[in-house]
Design an enzyme around this catalytic site. Structure first.
Site, PDB file in Angstrom:
ATOM      1  N   ILE A  58       9.977  12.092  44.680  1.00  0.00           N
ATOM      2  CA  ILE A  58       9.416  12.126  46.030  1.00  0.00           C
ATOM      3  C   ILE A  58       8.069  12.832  45.858  1.00  0.00           C
ATOM      4  CG2 ILE A  58       9.677  12.995  48.381  1.00  0.00           C
ATOM      5  CD1 ILE A  58      12.712  12.858  47.994  1.00  0.00           C
ATOM      6  N   PRO A  59       6.972  12.060  45.871  1.00  0.00           N
ATOM      7  CA  PRO A  59       5.677  12.520  45.338  1.00  0.00           C
ATOM      8  C   PRO A  59       4.887  13.499  46.207  1.00  0.00           C
ATOM      9  CG  PRO A  59       5.450  10.322  46.205  1.00  0.00           C
ATOM     10  CD  PRO A  59       6.904  10.667  46.320  1.00  0.00           C
ATOM     11  N   CYS A  60       5.348  14.731  46.311  1.00  0.00           N
ATOM     12  CA  CYS A  60       4.626  15.740  47.081  1.00  0.00           C
ATOM     13  C   CYS A  60       3.303  16.136  46.422  1.00  0.00           C
ATOM     14  CB  CYS A  60       5.497  16.960  47.347  1.00  0.00           C
ATOM     15  SG  CYS A  60       6.226  17.713  45.889  1.00  0.00           S
ATOM     16  N   HIS A  61       3.132  15.804  45.140  1.00  0.00           N
ATOM     17  CA  HIS A  61       1.859  16.111  44.471  1.00  0.00           C
ATOM     18  C   HIS A  61       0.711  15.282  45.046  1.00  0.00           C
ATOM     19  CE1 HIS A  61       3.570  12.715  42.197  1.00  0.00           C
ATOM     20  NE2 HIS A  61       2.309  12.353  41.978  1.00  0.00           N
ATOM     21  N   ARG A  62       1.015  14.238  45.810  1.00  0.00           N
ATOM     22  CA  ARG A  62      -0.025  13.377  46.382  1.00  0.00           C
ATOM     23  C   ARG A  62      -0.611  13.930  47.674  1.00  0.00           C
ATOM     24  NH1 ARG A  62       3.413   7.883  45.312  1.00  0.00           N
ATOM     25  NH2 ARG A  62       3.289   7.978  43.038  1.00  0.00           N
TER      26      ARG A  62
END
Length: 152
Positions: free
Chosen positions: A117-121
């Protein structure tokens, strides 16, 4: 709950499974271990492909545990395309809570499945890199990996 710790370009990652779903991905771990279940082996393979810029989305059963607000914030993260970013304000607007930028940031911080779940984006206003559970160097690495692969 079965767990597997693997080596990656950003250090050790520990993947956890509960009842046939991936429930956690943590930065760090104590040792690299053989995957004890087919699902954990599949998750590790998909992460390896992601780091080799051969995978843009993950196809795994994910079951993050959190509040209804956190679940909404995490769902919006999955809508951010590979190689792109959004601000916390854009993420808050996407879940219908445009004034909840700080709450969205806290939900992202609590994301039990970073990378999947790409929270780095999610970045700060003006493109500034802000907060990431794995540290800003890892966030920068992930964004650069995705942006380079997306531009090919």
């Amino acid at each position: 709950m079965p767990a597997f710790t693997m080596q990656s370009p950003i250090g050790l990652l520990t993947i956890e499974e509960t009842d046939g779903a991936i429930t956690a991905l943590r930065f760090g771990g104590e040792t690299v271990s053989p995957p004890p279940t087919p699902l954990l082996q599949h998750a590790a393979q998909q992460l390896t492909e992601y780091f080799a810029a051969r995978r843009r989305t993950f196809a795994l059963p994910l079951r993050p545990q959190g509040t209804a607000f956190q679940q909404a914030a995490w769902s919006a993260l999955c809508d951010i395309p590979y190689g792109q970013t959004r601000t916390y304000a854009q993420q808050a607007a996407a879940i219908g809570r445009p004034k909840a930028c700080r709450a969205v940031g806290m939900a992202n911080h609590c994301n039990p499945l970073p990378l999947f779940i790409p929270c780095h984006r999610v970045i700060g206003a003006g493109g500034k890199l802000t907060g990431y559970a794995g540290g800003l160097a890892i966030k920068r690495f992930l964004l650069e990996l995705e942006q380079a692969a997306a531009s090919e």
